[in-house]
Design a protein around this motif. Structure first.
Motif, PDB file in Angstrom:
ATOM      1  N   HIS A 131     -62.114 -83.399  68.242  1.00  0.00           N
ATOM      2  CA  HIS A 131     -61.041 -82.591  68.527  1.00  0.00           C
ATOM      3  C   HIS A 131     -59.825 -83.308  68.187  1.00  0.00           C
ATOM      4  O   HIS A 131     -58.692 -82.746  67.672  1.00  0.00           O
ATOM      5  CB  HIS A 131     -61.038 -82.028  69.885  1.00  0.00           C
ATOM      6  N   LEU A 132     -59.595 -84.281  68.653  1.00  0.00           N
ATOM      7  CA  LEU A 132     -58.410 -85.176  68.298  1.00  0.00           C
ATOM      8  C   LEU A 132     -58.187 -85.548  66.971  1.00  0.00           C
ATOM      9  O   LEU A 132     -57.103 -85.386  66.293  1.00  0.00           O
ATOM     10  CB  LEU A 132     -58.579 -86.781  69.091  1.00  0.00           C
ATOM     11  N   GLY A 133     -59.333 -85.675  66.361  1.00  0.00           N
ATOM     12  CA  GLY A 133     -59.349 -85.950  64.602  1.00  0.00           C
ATOM     13  C   GLY A 133     -58.851 -84.716  63.941  1.00  0.00           C
ATOM     14  O   GLY A 133     -57.962 -84.647  63.024  1.00  0.00           O
ATOM     15  N   ASN A 134     -59.216 -83.521  64.571  1.00  0.00           N
ATOM     16  CA  ASN A 134     -59.146 -82.163  63.933  1.00  0.00           C
ATOM     17  C   ASN A 134     -57.579 -81.997  64.175  1.00  0.00           C
ATOM     18  O   ASN A 134     -56.626 -81.435  63.349  1.00  0.00           O
ATOM     19  CB  ASN A 134     -60.066 -81.221  64.653  1.00  0.00           C
ATOM     20  N   CYS A 135     -57.219 -82.149  65.406  1.00  0.00           N
ATOM     21  CA  CYS A 135     -55.710 -82.120  65.871  1.00  0.00           C
ATOM     22  C   CYS A 135     -54.833 -82.908  64.793  1.00  0.00           C
ATOM     23  O   CYS A 135     -53.562 -82.498  64.334  1.00  0.00           O
ATOM     24  CB  CYS A 135     -55.395 -82.301  67.162  1.00  0.00           C
ATOM     25  N   PHE A 136     -55.230 -84.180  64.547  1.00  0.00           N
ATOM     26  CA  PHE A 136     -54.267 -84.983  63.803  1.00  0.00           C
ATOM     27  C   PHE A 136     -54.072 -84.364  62.305  1.00  0.00           C
ATOM     28  O   PHE A 136     -53.056 -84.468  61.895  1.00  0.00           O
ATOM     29  CB  PHE A 136     -55.089 -86.481  63.776  1.00  0.00           C
ATOM     30  N   LEU A 137     -55.354 -83.767  61.597  1.00  0.00           N
ATOM     31  CA  LEU A 137     -55.356 -83.661  60.479  1.00  0.00           C
ATOM     32  C   LEU A 137     -54.676 -82.343  60.273  1.00  0.00           C
ATOM     33  O   LEU A 137     -53.660 -82.181  59.328  1.00  0.00           O
ATOM     34  CB  LEU A 137     -56.945 -83.143  60.037  1.00  0.00           C
ATOM     35  N   ILE A 138     -54.490 -81.414  61.286  1.00  0.00           N
ATOM     36  CA  ILE A 138     -53.877 -80.240  61.090  1.00  0.00           C
ATOM     37  C   ILE A 138     -52.231 -80.443  61.498  1.00  0.00           C
ATOM     38  O   ILE A 138     -51.371 -79.950  60.637  1.00  0.00           O
ATOM     39  CB  ILE A 138     -54.081 -79.109  62.512  1.00  0.00           C
ATOM     40  N   ALA A 139     -51.939 -81.454  62.316  1.00  0.00           N
ATOM     41  CA  ALA A 139     -50.599 -82.140  62.416  1.00  0.00           C
ATOM     42  C   ALA A 139     -50.004 -82.681  60.967  1.00  0.00           C
ATOM     43  O   ALA A 139     -48.852 -82.279  60.682  1.00  0.00           O
ATOM     44  CB  ALA A 139     -50.462 -83.019  63.549  1.00  0.00           C
ATOM     45  N   LEU A 140     -50.824 -83.663  60.545  1.00  0.00           N
ATOM     46  CA  LEU A 140     -50.539 -83.847  59.269  1.00  0.00           C
ATOM     47  C   LEU A 140     -50.220 -82.838  58.277  1.00  0.00           C
ATOM     48  O   LEU A 140     -49.358 -82.951  57.566  1.00  0.00           O
ATOM     49  CB  LEU A 140     -51.842 -85.037  58.832  1.00  0.00           C
ATOM     50  N   LEU A 141     -51.269 -82.045  58.108  1.00  0.00           N
ATOM     51  CA  LEU A 141     -50.908 -80.944  57.044  1.00  0.00           C
ATOM     52  C   LEU A 141     -49.631 -80.189  57.352  1.00  0.00           C
ATOM     53  O   LEU A 141     -48.970 -79.627  56.482  1.00  0.00           O
ATOM     54  CB  LEU A 141     -52.281 -80.208  56.768  1.00  0.00           C
ATOM     55  N   PHE A 142     -49.664 -79.773  58.715  1.00  0.00           N
ATOM     56  CA  PHE A 142     -48.375 -78.979  59.088  1.00  0.00           C
ATOM     57  C   PHE A 142     -47.313 -79.954  58.784  1.00  0.00           C
ATOM     58  O   PHE A 142     -46.074 -79.267  58.246  1.00  0.00           O
ATOM     59  CB  PHE A 142     -48.399 -78.650  60.537  1.00  0.00           C
ATOM     60  N   GLN A 143     -47.133 -81.056  58.863  1.00  0.00           N
ATOM     61  CA  GLN A 143     -45.988 -82.066  58.575  1.00  0.00           C
ATOM     62  C   GLN A 143     -45.649 -82.007  57.265  1.00  0.00           C
ATOM     63  O   GLN A 143     -44.408 -81.930  56.667  1.00  0.00           O
ATOM     64  CB  GLN A 143     -46.158 -83.462  59.136  1.00  0.00           C
ATOM     65  N   GLN A 144     -46.724 -82.072  56.319  1.00  0.00           N
ATOM     66  CA  GLN A 144     -46.642 -82.160  54.940  1.00  0.00           C
ATOM     67  C   GLN A 144     -46.188 -80.691  54.487  1.00  0.00           C
ATOM     68  O   GLN A 144     -45.186 -80.633  53.566  1.00  0.00           O
ATOM     69  CB  GLN A 144     -47.945 -82.375  54.122  1.00  0.00           C
ATOM     70  N   ALA A 145     -46.405 -79.664  54.913  1.00  0.00           N
ATOM     71  CA  ALA A 145     -45.968 -78.219  54.324  1.00  0.00           C
ATOM     72  C   ALA A 145     -44.282 -78.153  54.999  1.00  0.00           C
ATOM     73  O   ALA A 145     -43.523 -77.656  54.210  1.00  0.00           O
ATOM     74  CB  ALA A 145     -46.861 -77.187  55.267  1.00  0.00           C
ATOM     75  N   LEU A 146     -44.337 -78.614  56.005  1.00  0.00           N
ATOM     76  CA  LEU A 146     -42.548 -78.764  56.519  1.00  0.00           C
ATOM     77  C   LEU A 146     -42.022 -79.632  55.540  1.00  0.00           C
ATOM     78  O   LEU A 146     -40.682 -79.164  55.215  1.00  0.00           O
ATOM     79  CB  LEU A 146     -42.637 -78.977  58.066  1.00  0.00           C
ATOM     80  N   GLY A 147     -42.568 -80.630  55.259  1.00  0.00           N
ATOM     81  CA  GLY A 147     -41.522 -81.599  54.615  1.00  0.00           C
ATOM     82  C   GLY A 147     -41.659 -80.935  53.039  1.00  0.00           C
ATOM     83  O   GLY A 147     -40.405 -81.082  52.527  1.00  0.00           O
ATOM     84  N   LEU A 148     -42.558 -80.397  52.617  1.00  0.00           N
ATOM     85  CA  LEU A 148     -42.232 -79.545  51.425  1.00  0.00           C
ATOM     86  C   LEU A 148     -41.301 -78.629  51.077  1.00  0.00           C
ATOM     87  O   LEU A 148     -40.627 -78.417  50.450  1.00  0.00           O
ATOM     88  CB  LEU A 148     -43.749 -79.139  50.966  1.00  0.00           C
ATOM     89  N   GLY A 149     -41.271 -77.540  52.217  1.00  0.00           N
ATOM     90  CA  GLY A 149     -40.490 -76.633  52.561  1.00  0.00           C
ATOM     91  C   GLY A 149     -38.965 -77.076  52.573  1.00  0.00           C
ATOM     92  O   GLY A 149     -38.114 -76.692  51.891  1.00  0.00           O
ATOM     93  N   ASP A 150     -38.959 -78.373  53.236  1.00  0.00           N
ATOM     94  CA  ASP A 150     -37.572 -78.927  53.574  1.00  0.00           C
ATOM     95  C   ASP A 150     -37.136 -79.506  52.123  1.00  0.00           C
ATOM     96  O   ASP A 150     -35.788 -79.300  51.727  1.00  0.00           O
ATOM     97  CB  ASP A 150     -37.979 -79.954  54.526  1.00  0.00           C
ATOM     98  N   ALA A 151     -38.039 -80.268  51.148  1.00  0.00           N
ATOM     99  CA  ALA A 151     -37.500 -80.722  49.957  1.00  0.00           C
ATOM    100  C   ALA A 151     -37.285 -79.755  48.965  1.00  0.00           C
ATOM    101  O   ALA A 151     -36.312 -79.745  48.214  1.00  0.00           O
ATOM    102  CB  ALA A 151     -38.737 -81.465  49.307  1.00  0.00           C
ATOM    103  N   ILE A 152     -37.957 -78.424  49.087  1.00  0.00           N
ATOM    104  CA  ILE A 152     -37.651 -77.228  47.998  1.00  0.00           C
ATOM    105  C   ILE A 152     -36.172 -76.701  48.564  1.00  0.00           C
ATOM    106  O   ILE A 152     -35.430 -76.800  47.595  1.00  0.00           O
ATOM    107  CB  ILE A 152     -38.720 -76.420  47.978  1.00  0.00           C
ATOM    108  N   PHE A 153     -35.966 -76.657  49.840  1.00  0.00           N
ATOM    109  CA  PHE A 153     -34.960 -75.924  50.305  1.00  0.00           C
ATOM    110  C   PHE A 153     -33.713 -76.906  50.072  1.00  0.00           C
ATOM    111  O   PHE A 153     -32.725 -76.293  49.481  1.00  0.00           O
ATOM    112  CB  PHE A 153     -35.057 -75.530  51.711  1.00  0.00           C
ATOM    113  N   GLY A 154     -33.812 -78.084  50.204  1.00  0.00           N
ATOM    114  CA  GLY A 154     -32.769 -79.007  50.217  1.00  0.00           C
ATOM    115  C   GLY A 154     -32.330 -79.226  48.644  1.00  0.00           C
ATOM    116  O   GLY A 154     -31.345 -79.298  48.375  1.00  0.00           O
ATOM    117  N   ASN A 155     -33.192 -79.162  47.817  1.00  0.00           N
ATOM    118  CA  ASN A 155     -33.039 -79.231  46.263  1.00  0.00           C
ATOM    119  C   ASN A 155     -32.353 -78.065  45.927  1.00  0.00           C
ATOM    120  O   ASN A 155     -31.551 -77.884  44.984  1.00  0.00           O
ATOM    121  CB  ASN A 155     -34.305 -79.421  45.497  1.00  0.00           C
TER     122      ASN A 155
END
Length: 149
Positions: free
Chosen positions: A13-37
């Motif tokens: 469960h902890l591993g699954n949560c970590f992977l979901i959080a990592l993917l969520f962070q990457q998605a937010l970061g990508l959206g942030d980079a696109i919007f910022g550019n």
């Protein structure tokens, strides 16, 4: 339904949560980079980076929440919750207020996104929404407050 701590602490469960959080962070970061550019190209303003790779570079829970995860929301919570409470109380109670406010905000998001149109979602997915446990987001943020203190 109750929260069973042993299920939440299971390595799978902890591993699954970590992977979901990592993917969520990457998605937010990508959206942030696109919007910022886009903002920088159209208006010439440099936008503050919203995520500073918290999942992989944070050195402590305080570093994670205070300097790396969703920097924009951090500044809003600091101005809107922490400082007003701190003006009349201790930094401990002000920090608790921030985590409670964040937990309640996430509860509202879950309710609004998943439960407000419950019958529509259940009809579309042919799945019952009984497994959504309200209060678990607030419990998560309260636990993080305990970890930071």
């Amino acid at each position: 339904e109750y929260i069973i701590i042993s299920e939440y602490l299971h390595p799978g469960h902890l591993g699954n949560c970590f992977l979901i959080a990592l993917l969520f962070q990457q998605a937010l970061g990508l959206g942030d980079a696109i919007f910022g550019n886009i903002v920088q190209i159209l208006f010439g303003y440099k936008v503050v980076q919203g995520m500073r790779n918290p999942m992989l570079e944070a050195t402590s829970p305080s570093d994670f929440w205070g300097r790396r995860w969703n920097v924009l929301v951090h500044s809003v919570m600091k101005r809107g919750v922490y400082k007003p409470i701190r003006k009349y109380s201790s930094s401990l109670l002000a920090s608790l207020g921030v985590f409670v406010a964040s937990g309640l905000f996430h509860e509202w998001l879950v309710y609004t996104v998943l439960l407000y149109n419950r019958t529509t979602i259940e009809t579309a997915t042919n799945k019952k929404m009984n497994d959504i446990l309200l209060g678990s987001n607030t419990a998560f943020f309260l636990w993080n407050f305990v970890v930071i203190v």
